[in-house]
Design an enzyme around this catalytic site. Structure first.
Site, PDB file in Angstrom:
ATOM      1  N   PHE A  98     -24.374  22.803  14.135  1.00  0.00           N
ATOM      2  CA  PHE A  98     -24.655  22.156  12.854  1.00  0.00           C
ATOM      3  C   PHE A  98     -23.381  22.142  12.014  1.00  0.00           C
ATOM      4  O   PHE A  98     -22.812  23.188  11.723  1.00  0.00           O
ATOM      5  CB  PHE A  98     -25.777  22.855  12.077  1.00  0.00           C
ATOM      6  CG  PHE A  98     -26.128  22.151  10.796  1.00  0.00           C
ATOM      7  CD1 PHE A  98     -26.894  20.995  10.826  1.00  0.00           C
ATOM      8  CD2 PHE A  98     -25.646  22.600   9.576  1.00  0.00           C
ATOM      9  CE1 PHE A  98     -27.187  20.303   9.651  1.00  0.00           C
ATOM     10  CE2 PHE A  98     -25.933  21.918   8.400  1.00  0.00           C
ATOM     11  CZ  PHE A  98     -26.717  20.766   8.437  1.00  0.00           C
ATOM     12  N   LYS A 144     -20.503  27.427   1.815  1.00  0.00           N
ATOM     13  CA  LYS A 144     -21.590  28.330   1.415  1.00  0.00           C
ATOM     14  C   LYS A 144     -21.213  29.540   0.555  1.00  0.00           C
ATOM     15  O   LYS A 144     -21.327  29.491  -0.649  1.00  0.00           O
ATOM     16  CB  LYS A 144     -22.375  28.761   2.656  1.00  0.00           C
ATOM     17  CG  LYS A 144     -23.183  27.601   3.251  1.00  0.00           C
ATOM     18  CD  LYS A 144     -24.216  28.049   4.236  1.00  0.00           C
ATOM     19  CE  LYS A 144     -25.202  26.942   4.545  1.00  0.00           C
ATOM     20  NZ  LYS A 144     -24.878  26.102   5.682  1.00  0.00           N
ATOM     21  N   ASP A 170     -15.887  26.274  12.498  1.00  0.00           N
ATOM     22  CA  ASP A 170     -16.741  26.038  11.342  1.00  0.00           C
ATOM     23  C   ASP A 170     -17.317  27.382  10.879  1.00  0.00           C
ATOM     24  O   ASP A 170     -18.262  27.901  11.452  1.00  0.00           O
ATOM     25  CB  ASP A 170     -17.856  25.060  11.732  1.00  0.00           C
ATOM     26  CG  ASP A 170     -18.804  24.756  10.570  1.00  0.00           C
ATOM     27  OD1 ASP A 170     -18.797  25.511   9.568  1.00  0.00           O
ATOM     28  OD2 ASP A 170     -19.568  23.784  10.677  1.00  0.00           O
TER      29      ASP A 170
HETATM   30  C1  LIG Z   1     -24.654  24.708   5.979  1.00  0.00           C
HETATM   31  C2  LIG Z   1     -23.650  24.370   7.014  1.00  0.00           C
HETATM   32  C3  LIG Z   1     -22.873  23.202   6.925  1.00  0.00           C
HETATM   33  C4  LIG Z   1     -23.100  22.159   5.867  1.00  0.00           C
HETATM   34  O1  LIG Z   1     -22.836  22.619   4.596  1.00  0.00           O
HETATM   35  P1  LIG Z   1     -23.308  21.770   3.301  1.00  0.00           P
HETATM   36  O2  LIG Z   1     -22.665  22.487   2.163  1.00  0.00           O
HETATM   37  O3  LIG Z   1     -24.804  21.808   3.286  1.00  0.00           O
HETATM   38  O4  LIG Z   1     -22.796  20.397   3.489  1.00  0.00           O
HETATM   39  C5  LIG Z   1     -21.893  23.008   7.873  1.00  0.00           C
HETATM   40  N1  LIG Z   1     -21.678  23.893   8.849  1.00  0.00           N
HETATM   41  C6  LIG Z   1     -22.412  25.021   8.970  1.00  0.00           C
HETATM   42  C7  LIG Z   1     -22.102  25.983  10.068  1.00  0.00           C
HETATM   43  C8  LIG Z   1     -23.425  25.296   8.071  1.00  0.00           C
HETATM   44  O5  LIG Z   1     -24.171  26.388   8.212  1.00  0.00           O
END
Ligand SMILES: *Cc1c(COP(=O)(O)O)cnc(C)c1O
Length: 390
Positions: free
Chosen positions: A134, A248, A219
């Site tokens: 994700f 986050k 990420d």
């Molecule tokens: C939450 C998340 C995203 C997306 O972040 P947003 O601030 O909602 O756009 C991307 N990568 C990972 C691993 C995430 O957990």
């Protein structure tokens, strides 16, 4: 509690229905606790999905935000920003990389990472990502997120991605072609169920990237900022990625994202090549600068210790409905056997005053704030045990 159930929640039809929301509204927060419109108190084991690592209304963070808000909200990135510089220095020191770009969210950080990789690639453009990953909801990072349920109705996707099973180095190697420029991975897959890869996975991917002159993009949007008991989850391995994306937990609840990259990549990002109006907003940056100061060795050690305790205690319940308990630091997934619905467990926890999340197929996601105490872990365990034994 029973009153709560009888309350009819009227939700305005003006709001788009793209979220499935619990019938609770929180109006106050203090440390590890939240309070709803009825004054009912909840223990927060979700932290706004790995965001409010230092809890709610942390005195140092709230003060820094107030102080900045009274001075200046926004000026744009046309002008100097010493707050951004300080924060960038801190991120560079922690990561061992060289340059930082600020944006507002995780998806934006990943969009920037994709663009940076292509710019560096000078014609090579294709990025290998993992199935179940994700990376966000905007077209580029959505296309990087190999999950059909996220793609439904949004075709055509952005070209230039190829997908391989997570935790499979050979699959990455087989997927490399002349267009490949990077591999992009979560060090632990968060949204799809707290999937922890085998110990050597990231090391081996890094080796592969070096061998084929590919960038390794990690990420850390969910795993970063101390969540796993290190500043960044990749630091559990002995590697240095080329690009790290963050969001986050970075500003404890204010919108802030970041991309950290090597100077070899930074070299290509000349004035005008990329940007953001709000990126690195002074108030969010003021908050993040405090977050970075709070994230010290003591905090990391505590996250590891309490995370291990939580995992062990859940494991030792020896409950027949629990399939596995996994994760690192305070990023923990409890997978249930299919006869117990995670959504139901989360809803019942909420009713009993505990906020927890869900992820993947049947995984309860526990992301408590770093300020949690042993007593609060015991409190969680008491409610959790009661509910799964019902
Ligand atoms: C939450 C998340 C995203 C997306 O972040 P947003 O601030 O909602 O756009 C991307 N990568 C990972 C691993 C995430 O957990």
């Amino acid at each position: 509690m029973s009153n709560q159930k009888q309350l009819q929640f009227e939700t305005s039809s003006a709001l788009l229905k793209n979220y499935s929301r619990y019938e609770v509204e929180f109006v106050n927060g203090e440390g590890a606790y939240l309070f709803d419109t009825n004054g009912k108190k909840y223990l927060d084991f979700l932290s706004g999905i790995a965001v409010t690592g230092f809890g709610h209304n942390h005195p140092l963070i709230t003060d820094a935000v107030k102080e900045q808000a009274e001075k200046l909200f926004h000026v744009s990135n046309l002008f100097q920003s010493s707050g951004q510089e300080t924060l960038a220095e801190k991120l560079v020191n922690h990561s061992g990389l060289d340059n930082v770009f600020f944006c507002n969210s995780g998806t934006e950080a990943n969009e920037a990472a994709i663009k940076f990789a292509r710019k560096w690639g000078q014609g090579r453009f294709s990025i290998i990502t993992a199935i179940g990953g994700f990376h966000g909801r905007t077209m580029g990072s959505l296309s990087a997120s190999a999950q059909y349920k996220l793609w439904d109705g949004f075709a055509p996707l952005t070209p230039g991605f190829s997908y391989v099973p997570f935790n499979d180095v050979e699959a990455i190697e087989n997927s490399i072609d002349d267009n490949t420029v990077a591999v992009m991975l979560e060090p632990i897959q968060g949204e799809s169920g707290i999937n922890v890869p085998s110990e050597d996975y990231l090391n081996e991917v890094k080796e592969l990237c070096s061998k084929h002159n590919l960038l390794f993009i990690i990420d850390e949007v969910q795993t970063g900022m101390g969540r796993t008991g290190k500043m960044f989850a990749f630091q559990w391995e002995n590697i240095k990625p080329d690009i790290i994306t963050l969001a986050k937990g970075l500003a404890n609840g204010l919108p802030l994202g970041a991309v950290i990259c090597t100077k070899e990549i930074g070299y290509f990002l000349t004035p005008g090549s990329h940007g953001s109006t709000f990126g690195g907003n002074p108030i969010a940056v003021a908050s993040a600068n405090v977050v970075l100061d709070l994230l010290d060795e003591e905090c990391f050690e505590k996250n590891i210790l309490l995370g291990e305790k939580l995992k062990e205690e859940i494991y030792s319940l020896n409950n027949k409905n629990i399939k596995s308990v996994r994760g690192k630091g305070l990023m923990i997934g409890v997978e249930f056997k299919s006869n117990l619905s995670t959504k139901k467990v989360a809803a019942e926890l909420l009713e009993n005053g505990v906020v927890a999340g869900t992820a993947g197929e049947n995984v309860l996601r526990l992301l408590p704030p770093f300020i949690i105490t042993e007593e609060e872990i015991e409190l969680f365990l008491k409610e959790f045990t009661y509910i799964i034994n019902k």
